[in-house]
Structure formats: structure tokens, C-alpha cells
Design an enzyme around this catalytic site. Sequence first.
Site, PDB file in Angstrom:
ATOM      1  N   ASP A  57    -110.551 -52.862 -31.374  1.00  0.00           N
ATOM      2  CA  ASP A  57    -109.811 -52.357 -30.222  1.00  0.00           C
ATOM      3  C   ASP A  57    -110.679 -51.014 -29.551  1.00  0.00           C
ATOM      4  O   ASP A  57    -110.658 -50.086 -30.102  1.00  0.00           O
ATOM      5  CB  ASP A  57    -108.572 -52.061 -30.457  1.00  0.00           C
ATOM      6  N   ASP A  81    -111.493 -52.352 -22.127  1.00  0.00           N
ATOM      7  CA  ASP A  81    -110.633 -52.628 -23.219  1.00  0.00           C
ATOM      8  C   ASP A  81    -110.502 -54.050 -23.915  1.00  0.00           C
ATOM      9  O   ASP A  81    -110.046 -54.768 -23.250  1.00  0.00           O
ATOM     10  CB  ASP A  81    -109.308 -52.352 -22.755  1.00  0.00           C
TER      11      ASP A  81
END
Length: 476
Positions: free
Chosen positions: A117, A344
Amino acid sequence: MASLPFISFLSYLIICTTLSSDTATATATAAATTIKVSLSPFPHHSPSNAYQVLSNLATSSVARAHHLKHQNPKANATKTNTSSSLLKTPLFPHSYGGYTISLSFGTPPQPLTLIMDTGSSLSWFPCTSRYLCSQCAFPNVDPAKIPTFAPKLSSTKKLVGCRNPKCSWLFGPNVQSRCQDCEPTSKVCNQTCPPYLIQYGLGSTGGLLLVENLVFPHKTFPDFLVGCSIISNRQPAGIAGFGRSVESLPSQLSLKKFSYCLVSRRFDDTGVSSNMLLETGSGDAKTPGLSYTPFHKNQAASNPAFKEFYYVVLRKILVGDQNVKVPYSFLVPGSDGNGGTIVDSGSTFTFMERPVFELVSNELEKQMGNYSRALEVENMSGLAPCFNISGYKSIEVPELTFHFKGGAKMALPLTNYFSFVGDDKVVCLMVVTDNVVNQGLHGGPAIILGSFQQQDYQIEFDLANDRFGFAKKRCV
Ligand SMILES: *[C@@H]1O[C@H](CO)[C@@H](O)[C@H](O)[C@H]1NC(C)=O
Ligand SMILES: *[C@@H]1O[C@H](CO)[C@@H](O)[C@H](O)[C@H]1NC(C)=O
Ligand SMILES: *[C@@H]1O[C@H](CO)[C@@H](O)[C@H](O)[C@H]1NC(C)=O
Ligand SMILES: *[C@@H]1O[C@H](CO)[C@@H](O)[C@H](O)[C@H]1NC(C)=O
Ligand SMILES: *[C@@H]1O[C@H](CO)[C@@H](O)[C@H](O)[C@H]1NC(C)=O
Ligand SMILES: *[C@@H]1O[C@H](CO)[C@@H](O)[C@H](O)[C@H]1NC(C)=O
């Protein structure tokens, strides 16, 4: 595979468009902006909950966007220092929307699967035999079988003390005032750092901070700060935080760069992987073949949490050869820190704030005006616009291109923004937005480039030179 409807569903639709988008790319080169898709027949397959799964992914992408846009301010600290090396770890795609890596912690090392992440910084793993995860039944994830870290089997784990500077990484310098049980004059204090609770869009996790060995085949990083989570909601695995804050994996390991290639979603849950590279030593050289754009520092004093994100500067968004003229305030963060684009890996579908989304989707609808809208599918899938292409042998879809500062252009492969949904007669734009209309109140990044749009790209986060590099590449 019969029990995994979403996977087979994605498989066939993407394989189909992949096959045809090869021809499409050739056409696109000649015509510069139009992709011609030849539709070939494929088996009818309509899993009953495919819309629901897709709708969940769309919902979680929007919830994720809301979370990223409303971060709480956090503290920073100094970086540690390690010597040069190259570490490799395989990266796997999953039908719940994430890509995972395997990292080993402890002595002896315990391997764990963590979601990679770039939008958050603390790494954490499901921890202890009493780990509780609610609403964790994702396709192919049995919550009872999520592997957990066993602290009692490791000789090197240590709970983080309240006075440990690493406690302030998460809780800020003021945490010291919460160490009530510590004598102000005494150097010894056995009080632990307070428990953490982290929100991620739809999910959350909570537990205690540990320092533990992070073990790679030829290198061990001692005293790595990691969360030992004992309770979570909607977390199919732990998280490896690759954000820009001091507690992130790249910061703790002093990485100079990291890079990955996200294999196509048609390999979800199949065990197919690509290598993620972590580099602690590297020069200024650009990787041959990659286009680069500088990372943008969001300096807004109002919310230092935005410094956690990897901002890039978008100059233009093109639909076909039309520049959709996105206002500058959305493309670059303002003095209040709002607006701008981040990369992201933890978001599935790219998010665009409604005014930006409407510019793009209106232009798309205009250029695809010959195909009728499939409103019912839009309603069920949470995606829009969707077009009913029943009866067409081939369709024409305009190219979607991002122009970044410095001239780097990302002309997305068709499969990264358009997919068949539900059956072979409907295609949808795989970009999401929300219904927040009052943009003045709408903080945070305006555009979030999700993992779906990064499939089959070599992606490089060159931290030493503060730039983002990418190139189209078949990852497997
Ligand atoms: C964070 O970093 C900034 C500048 O790099 C510095 O001014 C500030 O004092 C730091 N904050 C903490 C809590 O260390
Ligand atoms: C990192 O460590 C090396 C060798 O241990 C040292 O030469 C170098 O100055 C250090 N760099 C920083 C930024 O502390
Ligand atoms: C902390 O240390 C004190 C004094 O040694 C002891 O009485 C207390 O039980 C300890 N607390 C914990 C939580 O270990
Ligand atoms: C729509 O269809 C008309 C008539 O078949 C054709 O001339 C036109 O080029 C088509 N437009 C687009 C955008 O495909
Ligand atoms: C698509 O259009 C065809 C014919 O125009 C119609 O029969 C079909 O129901 C439509 N499908 C959807 C999903 O709207
Ligand atoms: C969408 O679904 C909702 C609830 O299922 C329904 O009330 C609404 O009429 C539907 N809208 C369209 C455009 O189909």
C-alpha cells in the site's frame, strides 16, 4: 474456480479485451487517439453476484478515497540508515482488489502476506492466536484462515515503550505526556506505547506496536516498527505501508527506490506474481525506457498528513484527442493542500472528484454517442458510464491519456479503463467518483490513481531523486 465467480468473470472479460486491444494498439498508433476493439465471441458466463462484487470494489474505492482525503495530521521524525543492497519480493494480485507481498518477521522468521500500500505508512500484521477479523469473508479469503504472527514464538519481538521515539512516530511528540506511569526523572519506564487504531476507507485495524526483525533472505533489519493487530474489520490481510511517512517501510529501510509491475487482474488469486524490487543503494540514473515526472511535495501547513502521499502533477487529461480542460485547482494542490493527484496502490479503481469525473465521462459519452447507455448495469455495478454494445462486431473507444509535468504521457491500455461488465454486451468505464457536490468542503487529493489503472506498467518510486517513473510492460 466455480466457487470464485468474480475471478472467472474478470478473467474472461479481460482476456477478451486484451486479445483485441493488441490490434487496437496498432490502430491507435496510426490514428493517434482512437482504439478500435474487435469483439470476439466468448462463452456466456454470468455469475449471480458479479455485479455485487464489482459494486463492492467500486464502493471500497470510493470509501478509500474519502479516507485518504480526510487524514489526521501526524508527526514525523528522522530516518535510519542502512548499507546498500537490492531486495526482491514477489507481488501477487487478489480478487478483493489488492496486491500482496510476503514479508518475514521475527526469530525464527515467520512469513506473512501483506497488502502493498503506497497510500499508508504503518505496516501491520494480524497478530496472536486471538486475532479477530470481522466482515473479512472476501472471495477466496476465509477469515478463520488468515495467517497470524505469533509473538510468543519469536525471541526478538519487543513491545514499544512509551518513551521510545518510535512511539512518537505514530502518536506525535505529545505522546510523552501520556506516559503517566513513567517517572519524569527515571530513564526506565515499562509503560508501553498506547494501542493504535487505524481507519482505511471501509476497514480498520487496531493493536500494539512492536519492534521486530524484518527478515529478507540475505539481510535482516532489526527493530523494525510494526503493528501487532489483534482486531480488524474488513482486512483480508495485513498491510505493508509504502507511504512517505517516517514509519513506512521505505523510510525505515532507507530505500532509495522501489518498483513494481502489477500483473493483470485476470491473474487474480492464481498464484501468478511479478517481482517487487526494494533498493537501498542507487544512483541518479534513470531506468532505461521509463518516463518520469517529479513527485510534488504537498506543503500545506493545514494538513501535514498529505505529506504521506505520493503526489504527481497532472497537466492534462485527454479523451481521444480532446483535452477535457480540468481546472488547475484540481490538478495541483492549492495552498490549503486540497486538490492534486496521488498514486495509490491500495485503491482499486481510480477516483476522480465529481467535477473532474464529469468532464471525462461527458467527453467519453459524446465520443461514444452511437452506443446506448446500459443504465441498469450502471445501477447494479456502481460504475458509469456503461454502454450496451449488443449487436456490434467491433466498437471504437477513445484513448484515455494522462499528461504529467515534464512531458511524461500515460496513454492507458484499453483494459486499464474499460471492461466488459456482467456479460459480453456491456462495457463500463472503470473509474469512480462520489456524490459529494460541494467541492469547497471536499479536501484532499482530487484524483487518486488506483491499481487497476497501473496494471501491466513498470512503476518506479525513485525516492532518492524524488520522481515517479513508468512504462507499459507485460508484467508476466
Ligand atoms: C517534522 O519535520 C519538519 C521539517 O522536516 C520539522 O520542522 C518538524 O519539527 C518535524 N516534526 C517533528 C514532530 O519531528
Ligand atoms: C549511512 O551509513 C554509512 C555507513 O554506515 C555512512 O557512511 C553514511 O554517512 C550514512 N548516511 C547517513 C545519511 O547517515
Ligand atoms: C512496571 O514496573 C513497576 C516497578 O518495577 C511494577 O510494579 C509494575 O508492575 C510494572 N508494570 C508493568 C505493566 O509491567
Ligand atoms: C456514429 O454512427 C454514424 C453513422 O453510422 C457514423 O457516421 C459516425 O462516424 C459514428 N460516430 C462515432 C463517434 O462512432
Ligand atoms: C442491450 O440492447 C439490446 C438490444 O438493443 C437489448 O435487447 C438488451 O436488453 C440490452 N442489454 C442491456 C444490458 O441493457
Ligand atoms: C436502481 O436501483 C434502485 C434500487 O435497486 C432502484 O430503486 C432504482 O430505480 C434503480 N435505478 C435505475 C435507473 O435503474
